[in-house]
Write a protein that holds these residues in place. Structure first.
Motif, PDB file in Angstrom:
ATOM      1  N   ALA A  57       0.821  -1.217   0.000  1.00  0.00           N
ATOM      2  CA  ALA A  57       0.000   0.000   0.000  1.00  0.00           C
ATOM      3  C   ALA A  57       0.851   1.262   0.000  1.00  0.00           C
ATOM      4  O   ALA A  57       0.537   2.227  -0.712  1.00  0.00           O
ATOM      5  CB  ALA A  57      -0.944  -0.004   1.199  1.00  0.00           C
ATOM      6  N   ASN A  58       1.929   1.273   0.766  1.00  0.00           N
ATOM      7  CA  ASN A  58       2.771   2.476   0.812  1.00  0.00           C
ATOM      8  C   ASN A  58       3.411   2.778  -0.535  1.00  0.00           C
ATOM      9  O   ASN A  58       3.478   3.935  -0.952  1.00  0.00           O
ATOM     10  CB  ASN A  58       3.843   2.338   1.901  1.00  0.00           C
ATOM     11  N   ASP A  70     -10.179   3.821   0.886  1.00  0.00           N
ATOM     12  CA  ASP A  70      -9.293   2.815   1.464  1.00  0.00           C
ATOM     13  C   ASP A  70     -10.201   1.897   2.267  1.00  0.00           C
ATOM     14  O   ASP A  70     -10.575   2.199   3.398  1.00  0.00           O
ATOM     15  CB  ASP A  70      -8.247   3.469   2.356  1.00  0.00           C
ATOM     16  N   ILE A  71     -10.605   0.787   1.652  1.00  0.00           N
ATOM     17  CA  ILE A  71     -11.588  -0.118   2.256  1.00  0.00           C
ATOM     18  C   ILE A  71     -10.865  -1.359   2.752  1.00  0.00           C
ATOM     19  O   ILE A  71     -10.265  -2.093   1.971  1.00  0.00           O
ATOM     20  CB  ILE A  71     -12.678  -0.504   1.234  1.00  0.00           C
ATOM     21  N   VAL A  72     -10.939  -1.585   4.059  1.00  0.00           N
ATOM     22  CA  VAL A  72     -10.316  -2.761   4.663  1.00  0.00           C
ATOM     23  C   VAL A  72     -11.387  -3.827   4.811  1.00  0.00           C
ATOM     24  O   VAL A  72     -12.450  -3.584   5.365  1.00  0.00           O
ATOM     25  CB  VAL A  72      -9.694  -2.413   6.029  1.00  0.00           C
ATOM     26  N   GLY A  76      -8.518  -8.710   2.990  1.00  0.00           N
ATOM     27  CA  GLY A  76      -7.840  -7.879   2.016  1.00  0.00           C
ATOM     28  C   GLY A  76      -8.186  -6.415   2.162  1.00  0.00           C
ATOM     29  O   GLY A  76      -8.789  -5.980   3.142  1.00  0.00           O
ATOM     30  N   ARG A  77      -7.823  -5.674   1.130  1.00  0.00           N
ATOM     31  CA  ARG A  77      -7.981  -4.225   1.154  1.00  0.00           C
ATOM     32  C   ARG A  77      -8.144  -3.723  -0.267  1.00  0.00           C
ATOM     33  O   ARG A  77      -7.594  -4.302  -1.200  1.00  0.00           O
ATOM     34  CB  ARG A  77      -6.709  -3.638   1.777  1.00  0.00           C
ATOM     35  N   GLU A  95       0.506 -11.732   1.279  1.00  0.00           N
ATOM     36  CA  GLU A  95       1.342 -12.687   0.540  1.00  0.00           C
ATOM     37  C   GLU A  95       1.202 -14.086   1.125  1.00  0.00           C
ATOM     38  O   GLU A  95       1.208 -15.067   0.417  1.00  0.00           O
ATOM     39  CB  GLU A  95       2.817 -12.273   0.637  1.00  0.00           C
ATOM     40  N   ARG A  96       1.102 -14.152   2.429  1.00  0.00           N
ATOM     41  CA  ARG A  96       0.923 -15.404   3.160  1.00  0.00           C
ATOM     42  C   ARG A  96       0.216 -15.047   4.454  1.00  0.00           C
ATOM     43  O   ARG A  96       0.067 -13.877   4.775  1.00  0.00           O
ATOM     44  CB  ARG A  96       2.264 -16.087   3.429  1.00  0.00           C
ATOM     45  N   LYS A  97      -0.205 -16.017   5.208  1.00  0.00           N
ATOM     46  CA  LYS A  97      -0.912 -15.741   6.462  1.00  0.00           C
ATOM     47  C   LYS A  97      -0.047 -14.861   7.359  1.00  0.00           C
ATOM     48  O   LYS A  97       1.095 -15.196   7.653  1.00  0.00           O
ATOM     49  CB  LYS A  97      -1.269 -17.044   7.175  1.00  0.00           C
ATOM     50  N   GLY A  98      -0.599 -13.731   7.719  1.00  0.00           N
ATOM     51  CA  GLY A  98       0.130 -12.793   8.571  1.00  0.00           C
ATOM     52  C   GLY A  98       1.153 -11.948   7.821  1.00  0.00           C
ATOM     53  O   GLY A  98       1.825 -11.122   8.417  1.00  0.00           O
ATOM     54  N   GLY A  99       1.263 -12.149   6.505  1.00  0.00           N
ATOM     55  CA  GLY A  99       2.243 -11.404   5.713  1.00  0.00           C
ATOM     56  C   GLY A  99       1.728 -10.030   5.299  1.00  0.00           C
ATOM     57  O   GLY A  99       0.573  -9.679   5.541  1.00  0.00           O
ATOM     58  N   ARG A 100       2.586  -9.269   4.663  1.00  0.00           N
ATOM     59  CA  ARG A 100       2.192  -7.927   4.222  1.00  0.00           C
ATOM     60  C   ARG A 100       1.231  -8.033   3.040  1.00  0.00           C
ATOM     61  O   ARG A 100       1.293  -8.985   2.254  1.00  0.00           O
ATOM     62  CB  ARG A 100       3.407  -7.089   3.866  1.00  0.00           C
ATOM     63  N   GLU A 101       0.358  -7.052   2.945  1.00  0.00           N
ATOM     64  CA  GLU A 101      -0.606  -7.031   1.845  1.00  0.00           C
ATOM     65  C   GLU A 101       0.057  -6.425   0.611  1.00  0.00           C
ATOM     66  O   GLU A 101       0.706  -5.385   0.696  1.00  0.00           O
ATOM     67  CB  GLU A 101      -1.829  -6.199   2.228  1.00  0.00           C
TER      68      GLU A 101
END
Length: 128
Positions: A57-58, A70-72, A76-77, A95-101
């Motif tokens: 996102a950044n 910006d819908i969470v 996902g988002r 990317e994976r469970k608990g990973g960065r979006e």
């Protein structure tokens, strides 16, 4: 004394009308495992989308500025960027469970809803 007795065939027909048809059941299905997190596969990058697909996102905000939406969601988002030429929706999933979006898919359209080329929309929004 008058007896009101129906003939046996008439009685059988009346009773047959009261019986319902046998219940038809669908074949038993295999139970599905409990809902669990299933990360999306790595996105295939289409030419012209590489500046957005796979970015967090950044990074996308650095390209286009602050999103209009910006819908969470649960898993996902969605970030929506708007410019004169088009509206771009970027969908981010872990990317994976608990990973960065990261962005796994983008959609582009004009303000009237007509579809536009996603790569052209990305390029136009980066130039503003």
């Amino acid at each position: 004394m008058i007896k009101n007795i129906l003939p046996p065939t008439a009685m059988a027909l009346l009773l047959a009308g009261c019986v319902s048809a046998p219940e038809v059941r669908a074949p038993a299905r295999q139970p599905t495992p409990a809902a669990s997190f299933s990360p999306r596969p790595a996105p295939a990058v289409i030419r012209g989308l590489e500046s957005v697909i796979g970015k967090d996102a950044n990074a996308v905000k650095r390209l286009f500025g602050e999103p209009r939406l910006d819908i969470v969601e649960v898993y996902g988002r969605k970030l929506q960027f708007v410019g004169t030429p088009c509206i771009l929706d970027a969908f981010l999933y872990p990317e994976r469970k608990g990973g960065r979006e990261i962005v796994t898919y983008v959609d582009a359209r004009r303000s009237d809803g007509a579809a536009v080329d996603r790569a052209a929309c990305i390029e136009a929004l980066q130039r503003r």
